[in-house]
Design an enzyme around this catalytic site. Structure first.
Site: not given
Ligand code: G3H
Ligand code: ZN
Length: 284
Positions: A82, A181, A208-209, A233
Site C-alpha cells: 500500500d 485517518g 482510499h480513506g 483506521t
C-alpha cells in the site's frame, strides 16, 4: 506462496460490479482477524501492508505470517504493498513474493508520476505482479504520509484517461473527497467526478480513506465503478476500543492474550461487516 495477482481479483469485481476490501495488516492479530473473516464469508481478499507496517513487522515476518495464513486457504488472496513510495520499495516487495504493489507518485507533477508509474508497471508486469497507482491527492494522515486538507487535489477525469493509457496501470486510486485517518466532519464525495472518471478509464477504481465514510456513500461509490475499498483506521479503532474496554473493566490484566484475543475478535466482526457492505461475500 499461494497468492494471486490483484488484477485477477479486481477483474471479476469490475465485471460483476462489487468491491473487494484492501484491508491493512498491522500485526498478527490483524492478519488473523482479516483472513478468518474472509474465509468465513467466502470472499476474495486483498491483504495490504503500508511501508510503515512493513517496517514495524519486518519483511521476513510479513512473508512468513502471510505464507502461513494462505497455505491452506481456499479463497483467492493477493498480498499488496500500500502506498509504495519508490521504485526500490516496490521492487523489494516483488522480490519477496508480493503479488501486487501500489506506486504512489500522486505528490509528483503529472509527467513525473507517469514516468515513475510506467517504470514500475514495466518491471512488475514482466513477473505477473499487479500495479495500482494514484492520481490526485487525498488529504489526511496514514503512517508517514501526511497531506494537509488545503493541499489535497481531486482527480481530473481527462488526466486519468491519459494516465492509464500512458502507464498501463491495472487499477487507479482516485481522489474524490475521501481522506486518510479520522474525519473531522462528514466526508463529501464528488460522485459526478467518480462517474466521469469511470466512464473514461473502465479499469478498476480504488477508493482510499474509506474509514468513516457512511455505508450509503460506499455503496454509491461501488455502483459508480469502485472495485477496491481501502480500510485501515476503522479496524485499528475497533482493536483499540475493545482493549480499552477490557482495561477499564480490569486495569490489572497483564496477559496479552486476554486483550489481544478479544481485540482480534472485534476486528474480525468489523471485517465481516465491511465484506458484506462491499458485496464480495460469496465471490471467492
Ligand atoms: O491506504 C489505506 C487506506 O486508504 C486507509 O484509509 O485511513 O480511511 O482507513 P483509512
Ligand atoms: Zn490510502
Amino acid at each position: 506462496m499461494n497468492l494471486v495477482p490483484m488484477a485477477d481479483i479486481l477483474k471479476k469485481a469490475n465485471e460483476e460490479k462489487y468491491a473487494v476490501g484492501g484491508f491493512n495488516i498491522n500485526n498478527l492479530e490483524f492478519l488473523q482477524a482479516i483472513i478468518w473473516a474472509a474465509e468465513e464469508t467466502n470472499s476474495p481478499l486483498i491483504l495490504q501492508t503500508s511501508e510503515g507496517a512493513l517496517k514495524y513487522i519486518g519483511m521476513e515476518y510479513v512473508i512468513g505470517m502471510v505464507g502461513a495464513a494462505v497455505k491452506n486457504t481456499t479463497i483467492p488472496v493477493a498480498l499488496h504493498l500500500d502506498h509504495g513510495s519508490s521504485f526500490e520499495s516496490v521492487m523489494k516487495c516483488i522480490r519477496n513474493g508480493y503479488s501486487s504493489v501500489m506506486i504512489d507518485g500522486s505528490h509528483y507533477p503529472f509527467e513525473e508520476n507517469i514516468e515513475l508509474t510506467r517504470k514500475v508497471v514495466e518491471a512488475a508486469h514482466a513477473v505477473g505482479v499487479t500495479v495500482e497507482a494514484e492520481l490526485g491527492q487525498l488529504g489526511g494522515t496514514e503512517d508517514d504520509l501526511s497531506v494537509a486538507e488545503e493541499d489535497a487535489t481531486f482527480t481530473d477525469p481527462d488526466q486519468a484517461l491519459e494516465f492509464v493509457e500512458r502507464t498501463g496501470v491495472d487499477a487507479l486510486a482516485v481522489a474524490i473527497g475521501t481522506a486518510h485517518g479520522v474525519y473531522s466532519g462528514e466526508p463529501k464525495l464528488d460522485f459526478e467526478r467518480l462517474k466521469a472518471i469511470k466512464e473514461k478509464i473502465k479499469i478498476p477504481v480504488v477508493l482510499h480513506g474509506a474509514s468513516g465514510v457512511p455505508d450509503r456513500d460506499i455503496k454509491k461509490a461501488i455502483s459508480l465503478g469502485v472495485n477496491k475499498v481501502n480500510i485501515n483506521t476503522e479496524f485499528q479503532q475497533a482493536f483499540n476500543a475493545k482493549i480499552r474496554e477490557i482495561f477499564n473493566a480490569d486495569p490489572d490484566v497483564y496477559d496479552p492474550r486476554k486483550f489481544c484475543g478479544p481485540g482480534r475478535e472485534a476486528i474480525k466482526k468489523e471485517v465481516i461487516n465491511k465484506i458484506e457492505l462491499l458485496g464480495s461475500k460469496g465471490k471467492a
